[in-house]
Write an enzyme that holds these catalytic residues in place. Structure first.
Site, short mmCIF file in Angstrom:
data_model
loop_
_atom_site.label_atom_id
_atom_site.label_comp_id
_atom_site.label_asym_id
_atom_site.label_seq_id
_atom_site.Cartn_x
_atom_site.Cartn_y
_atom_site.Cartn_z
N VAL A 23 -6.00 0.88 6.35
CA VAL A 23 -4.57 1.09 6.61
C VAL A 23 -4.11 2.28 5.78
O VAL A 23 -4.67 2.54 4.70
CB VAL A 23 -3.75 -0.17 6.28
CG1 VAL A 23 -4.14 -1.32 7.17
CG2 VAL A 23 -3.86 -0.57 4.81
N SER A 43 -2.87 8.85 6.11
CA SER A 43 -1.40 8.93 6.01
C SER A 43 -0.87 10.33 6.26
O SER A 43 0.17 10.49 6.91
CB SER A 43 -0.93 8.41 4.65
OG SER A 43 -1.39 9.23 3.59
N CYS A 49 0.84 -1.20 0.00
CA CYS A 49 0.00 0.00 0.00
C CYS A 49 0.88 1.25 0.00
O CYS A 49 1.67 1.46 0.93
CB CYS A 49 -0.91 -0.01 1.23
SG CYS A 49 -1.74 1.56 1.54
N LYS A 52 -10.13 -8.92 6.34
CA LYS A 52 -9.50 -8.34 7.52
C LYS A 52 -9.85 -9.08 8.81
O LYS A 52 -10.93 -9.65 8.94
CB LYS A 52 -9.91 -6.86 7.63
CG LYS A 52 -9.53 -6.03 6.43
CD LYS A 52 -10.21 -4.67 6.45
CE LYS A 52 -9.90 -3.91 5.16
NZ LYS A 52 -10.65 -2.64 5.08
#
Length: 239
Positions: free
Chosen positions: A68, A82, A28, A55
Site C-alpha cells: 500500500v 505514492s 501508513c 494481507k
C-alpha cells in the site's frame, strides 16, 4: 468502504461502478499522502484498509507485491507507489493543480531531498537507528535547512503559493508525525523552532486546512502502532 483493516479470511469489498478505490493502511504515511490528495481534489473514491501484517489473498491479485498504497481508478487502471499515484492523480484530475510550471523542477528536486528525511524517520521507526534522539533531530534539522530557505525565497506561506501544492502535501505525513519520535525513543527532542520560522508558519497553516484535518493522524497513535509492531502484537483497528 472498509474502515477495518482486512485480513486473509476477508472477502473483497464490492466495487462501486464509476468510482476509484484506494487500498490503504490507516497509519501508513505513504498512503496518507494519497488520501490527502484525494480529499483536496475531491475525487470520488472509497478506501479499503489492508492488514499489512496479514494481507488478504485477493489483494495480491490486484497488486502481486501486496503493498500500500495501491490505487485502482474507476476504469480499472492500477497505479502503485505514492509519488507515481500522486502525479497520476494530478494529471488526470487537473482541477486544483499541484504543480506550477515555473517551480515544478525545483519541487521535484526538493521532494528528492525530503526523501532523506523520510529515510531517517523510517530507520527510527524500524529500530535501525540507535543514536540518541538529539543526534537524529540534529540530522533532520540540517536536512530541513534547504526547505526553510526555499520557503523564505518564495515568499509564500506554502511551497505551492497561496494554496498547498504537491511538495506541501507529500511532505505533510512525516511532519504531522514528528512528535512520535520522542514518544518512541522515550527521550525529549531538542528541535530549535526558532531556526525554522517559515516552516513553523507553514506547519501552522497546513494544520488548519480542511483536507488535512479530515485525514489527521496523531503522533500518539502512530507511536503506539510502532511500539505494538515491535512487540509483534498489533491491532490496526484498536488505535
Amino acid at each position: 468502504m472498509s474502515s477495518l483493516h482486512l485480513g486473509p479470511n476477508s472477502e473483497k469489498p464490492p466495487e462501486v461502478k464509476g468510482q476509484a478505490r484506494l487500498y490503504s493502511m490507516k497509519y501508513c504515511p505513504f498512503s496518507h499522502r494519497i488520501r490527502l490528495i484525494l480529499s483536496y481534489k475531491k475525487i470520488p473514491h472509497d478506501i479499503v484498509n489492508i492488514n499489512i501484517q496479514n494481507k488478504p489473498k485477493w489483494f495480491f491479485e490486484i497488486y502481486p507485491e501486496g503493498k500500500v498504497p495501491t490505487f485502482v481508478d474507476a476504469d480499472g487502471k492500477v497505479v502503485v507507489d505514492s509519488l507515481a499515484i500522486a502525479n497520476y492523480l494530478d494529471e488526470k484530475y487537473p482541477e486544483l493543480p499541484l504543480y506550477h510550471e515555473e517551480t515544478k523542477a525545483r519541487d521535484l528536486e526538493l521532494l528528492d531531498h525530503f526523501s532523506k528525511v523520510v529515510n531517517v524517520f523510517s530507520n527510527c521507526i524500524h529500530g535501525k537507528d540507535n543514536r540518541p534522539l538529539n543526534e537524529i533531530i540534529a540530522e533532520i534539522s540540517t536536512l530541513l535547512v534547504p526547505l526553510e530557505n526555499e520557503l523564505k525565497a518564495r515568499g509564500n506561506v506554502y511551497f505551492g503559493g497561496t494554496q498547498p501544492g504537491m511538495l506541501d502535501i507529500l511532505m505533510w505525513p512525516w511532519v504531522e508525525r514528528r512528535k512520535s519520535l520522542s514518544i518512541i525513543y522515550e527521550q525529549p527532542k531538542n528541535f530549535k523552532d526558532g531556526n525554522f520560522q517559515h516552516l513553523m508558519k507553514w506547519m501552522q497553516e497546513m494544520k488548519q486546512q480542511p483536507f488535512v484535518l479530515e485525514n489527521e493522524c496523531s503522533s500518539e497513535n502512530f507511536a503506539q502502532l510502532v511500539k505494538d509492531l515491535k512487540r509483534g502484537d498489533v491491532d490496526f483497528d484498536r488505535l
